[in-house]
Design a protein around this motif. Structure first.
Motif, mmCIF file in Angstrom:
data_model
loop_
_atom_site.group_PDB
_atom_site.id
_atom_site.type_symbol
_atom_site.label_atom_id
_atom_site.label_comp_id
_atom_site.label_asym_id
_atom_site.label_seq_id
_atom_site.Cartn_x
_atom_site.Cartn_y
_atom_site.Cartn_z
ATOM 1 N N GLY A 197 5.624 50.959 18.556
ATOM 2 C CA GLY A 197 6.866 50.978 17.788
ATOM 3 C C GLY A 197 7.446 49.606 17.492
ATOM 4 O O GLY A 197 8.372 49.492 16.673
ATOM 5 N N MET A 198 6.953 48.557 18.157
ATOM 6 C CA MET A 198 7.417 47.190 17.870
ATOM 7 C C MET A 198 6.617 46.649 16.687
ATOM 8 O O MET A 198 5.387 46.729 16.678
ATOM 9 C CB MET A 198 7.231 46.291 19.089
ATOM 10 C CG MET A 198 7.992 46.731 20.320
ATOM 11 S SD MET A 198 7.604 45.711 21.779
ATOM 12 C CE MET A 198 8.224 44.112 21.232
ATOM 13 N N GLN A 199 7.323 46.118 15.687
ATOM 14 C CA GLN A 199 6.643 45.637 14.490
ATOM 15 C C GLN A 199 6.780 44.132 14.321
ATOM 16 O O GLN A 199 7.847 43.555 14.517
ATOM 17 C CB GLN A 199 7.187 46.329 13.235
ATOM 18 C CG GLN A 199 6.730 47.768 13.104
ATOM 19 C CD GLN A 199 6.979 48.317 11.725
ATOM 20 O OE1 GLN A 199 7.990 48.011 11.093
ATOM 21 N NE2 GLN A 199 6.061 49.149 11.233
ATOM 22 N N LEU A 200 5.659 43.527 13.957
ATOM 23 C CA LEU A 200 5.597 42.115 13.603
ATOM 24 C C LEU A 200 5.225 42.076 12.136
ATOM 25 O O LEU A 200 4.158 42.572 11.744
ATOM 26 C CB LEU A 200 4.551 41.412 14.466
ATOM 27 C CG LEU A 200 4.519 39.893 14.506
ATOM 28 C CD1 LEU A 200 5.861 39.324 14.954
ATOM 29 C CD2 LEU A 200 3.415 39.421 15.423
ATOM 30 N N VAL A 201 6.100 41.509 11.300
ATOM 31 C CA VAL A 201 5.947 41.600 9.848
ATOM 32 C C VAL A 201 5.852 40.209 9.241
ATOM 33 O O VAL A 201 6.642 39.312 9.575
ATOM 34 C CB VAL A 201 7.137 42.359 9.212
ATOM 35 C CG1 VAL A 201 6.910 42.554 7.716
ATOM 36 C CG2 VAL A 201 7.352 43.697 9.904
ATOM 37 N N ASP A 236 9.437 41.712 16.047
ATOM 38 C CA ASP A 236 9.312 41.566 17.497
ATOM 39 C C ASP A 236 7.873 41.211 17.824
ATOM 40 O O ASP A 236 6.946 41.898 17.380
ATOM 41 C CB ASP A 236 9.674 42.865 18.223
ATOM 42 C CG ASP A 236 11.154 43.201 18.114
ATOM 43 O OD1 ASP A 236 11.980 42.311 18.355
ATOM 44 O OD2 ASP A 236 11.471 44.364 17.792
ATOM 45 N N TYR A 237 7.669 40.133 18.606
ATOM 46 C CA TYR A 237 6.325 39.819 19.070
ATOM 47 C C TYR A 237 5.920 40.876 20.107
ATOM 48 O O TYR A 237 6.639 41.101 21.075
ATOM 49 C CB TYR A 237 6.274 38.426 19.686
ATOM 50 C CG TYR A 237 6.165 37.320 18.663
ATOM 51 C CD1 TYR A 237 4.913 36.875 18.228
ATOM 52 C CD2 TYR A 237 7.296 36.723 18.122
ATOM 53 C CE1 TYR A 237 4.796 35.866 17.287
ATOM 54 C CE2 TYR A 237 7.198 35.714 17.182
ATOM 55 C CZ TYR A 237 5.949 35.287 16.764
ATOM 56 O OH TYR A 237 5.841 34.292 15.817
ATOM 57 N N PRO A 238 4.771 41.533 19.904
ATOM 58 C CA PRO A 238 4.381 42.635 20.784
ATOM 59 C C PRO A 238 4.152 42.187 22.227
ATOM 60 O O PRO A 238 3.669 41.092 22.496
ATOM 61 C CB PRO A 238 3.074 43.146 20.164
ATOM 62 C CG PRO A 238 3.088 42.658 18.764
ATOM 63 C CD PRO A 238 3.821 41.357 18.798
ATOM 64 N N VAL A 239 4.497 43.086 23.144
ATOM 65 C CA VAL A 239 4.203 42.926 24.562
ATOM 66 C C VAL A 239 3.395 44.155 24.980
ATOM 67 O O VAL A 239 3.759 45.289 24.642
ATOM 68 C CB VAL A 239 5.491 42.831 25.394
ATOM 69 C CG1 VAL A 239 5.164 42.763 26.877
ATOM 70 C CG2 VAL A 239 6.300 41.613 24.969
ATOM 71 N N LEU A 240 2.293 43.935 25.686
ATOM 72 C CA LEU A 240 1.447 45.037 26.128
ATOM 73 C C LEU A 240 1.874 45.463 27.529
ATOM 74 O O LEU A 240 1.792 44.674 28.476
ATOM 75 C CB LEU A 240 -0.021 44.623 26.122
ATOM 76 C CG LEU A 240 -0.579 44.142 24.774
ATOM 77 C CD1 LEU A 240 -2.045 43.747 24.926
ATOM 78 C CD2 LEU A 240 -0.406 45.201 23.693
ATOM 79 N N THR A 241 2.337 46.697 27.662
ATOM 80 C CA THR A 241 2.728 47.220 28.966
ATOM 81 C C THR A 241 1.571 48.048 29.541
ATOM 82 O O THR A 241 0.811 48.676 28.792
ATOM 83 C CB THR A 241 3.981 48.097 28.843
ATOM 84 O OG1 THR A 241 3.764 49.101 27.848
ATOM 85 C CG2 THR A 241 5.180 47.253 28.447
#
Length: 264
Positions: A197-201, A236-241
């Motif tokens: 759901g976090m997008q980097l555009v 938002d820069y993605p973070v991998l959980t």
């Protein structure tokens, strides 16, 4: 603690260190060191917490900042290595010089079956030189101290993305920030990378299907071809959980590379 008098022997005849300890990517025996009794001491990482007492409320209010996986952020942890030189005095001097090159630098530590490496700031402590009867040199001892980031950093892992959303299992027990190498299709003007759901555009001009978009989510830096580019302000820069994450790109393909983070 006691040691055999090493000064009377050639360094090559002394049993090599079997501890599996590696410093800066090299076994400590390559520095002319053996691990002493007491070995490696890894202190606990202290959580940065914030509890506030409120009148009329039992207990307290927890204002602790949490990471993307719901854990409290933590300070660095102290790791101490008890070591001794091998060989004669001139060889011990060589060891001290080699370690002096690491003093005051960021380096890595690997040990035994730990699932990854610690990264941190190394300090070489005071050397204690031991001499026997008649002034014969025996050995030198020292404590090496690393102020390390709290998580073990695992080997790199990668997965591919396309325009079809896919689920990927992220290893580790703490979040990690990936590097993304994307190849937007020719003619792409607005490029989306979506992770949970976090997008980097990115608004791209003259996408040709050849130039690659490189995104470092840790340093928050991006380049397209050889030129720096910036995501839109609402990105938002993605973070991998840890666990399953859903991810895709809006055009072309991408490869996501990350290092699993583990807290022990």
């Amino acid at each position: 603690m006691s040691l055999m008098p090493l000064g009377a022997f050639d360094r090559r005849r002394i049993p090599v260190d079997q501890s599996g300890l590696r410093l800066g990517g090299k076994p400590i025996r390559d520095y002319g060191l053996n691990l002493l009794l007491g070995g490696v001491e890894i202190e606990a990482a202290s959580a940065s917490t914030d509890f506030v007492n409120v009148p009329g409320l039992s207990g307290s209010v927890n204002r602790t900042l949490l990471d993307e996986s719901g854990h409290a952020y933590t300070d660095r942890r102290t790791i101490t290595m008890h070591v001794a030189t091998t060989g004669r005095e001139p060889e011990a001097v060589e060891t001290k010089i080699m370690l002096g090159g690491l003093d005051g630098t960021d380096t890595t530590l690997e040990w035994g079956s730990l699932p990854g490496r610690y990264e941190g700031f190394l300090t070489v402590g005071t050397w204690s030189d031991v001499y026997g009867h008649g002034g014969i040199y025996r050995h030198s001892t020292c404590d090496l101290t690393m102020l390390a980031n709290p998580d073990l950093i695992g080997d790199a892992r990668s997965f591919d993305l396309s325009t079809t959303e896919r689920g990927v299992w992220i290893k580790g027990n703490r979040p990690s920030r990936p590097v993304i190498e994307a190849l937007p299709s020719a003619g792409t003007k607005r490029f989306y990378i979506t992770v949970n759901g976090m997008q980097l555009v990115y608004n791209l001009a003259n996408a040709d299907g050849v130039r690659k978009l490189l995104v470092d989510c840790d340093s928050r830096e991006s380049t397209y071809g050889n030129a720096p580019v910036f995501p839109t302000v609402d990105s938002d820069y993605p973070v991998l959980t840890p666990g399953v994450v859903m991810a895709q790109v809006s055009a072309g393909t991408a490869t996501v590379t990350y290092h699993p983070h583990n807290r022990i």
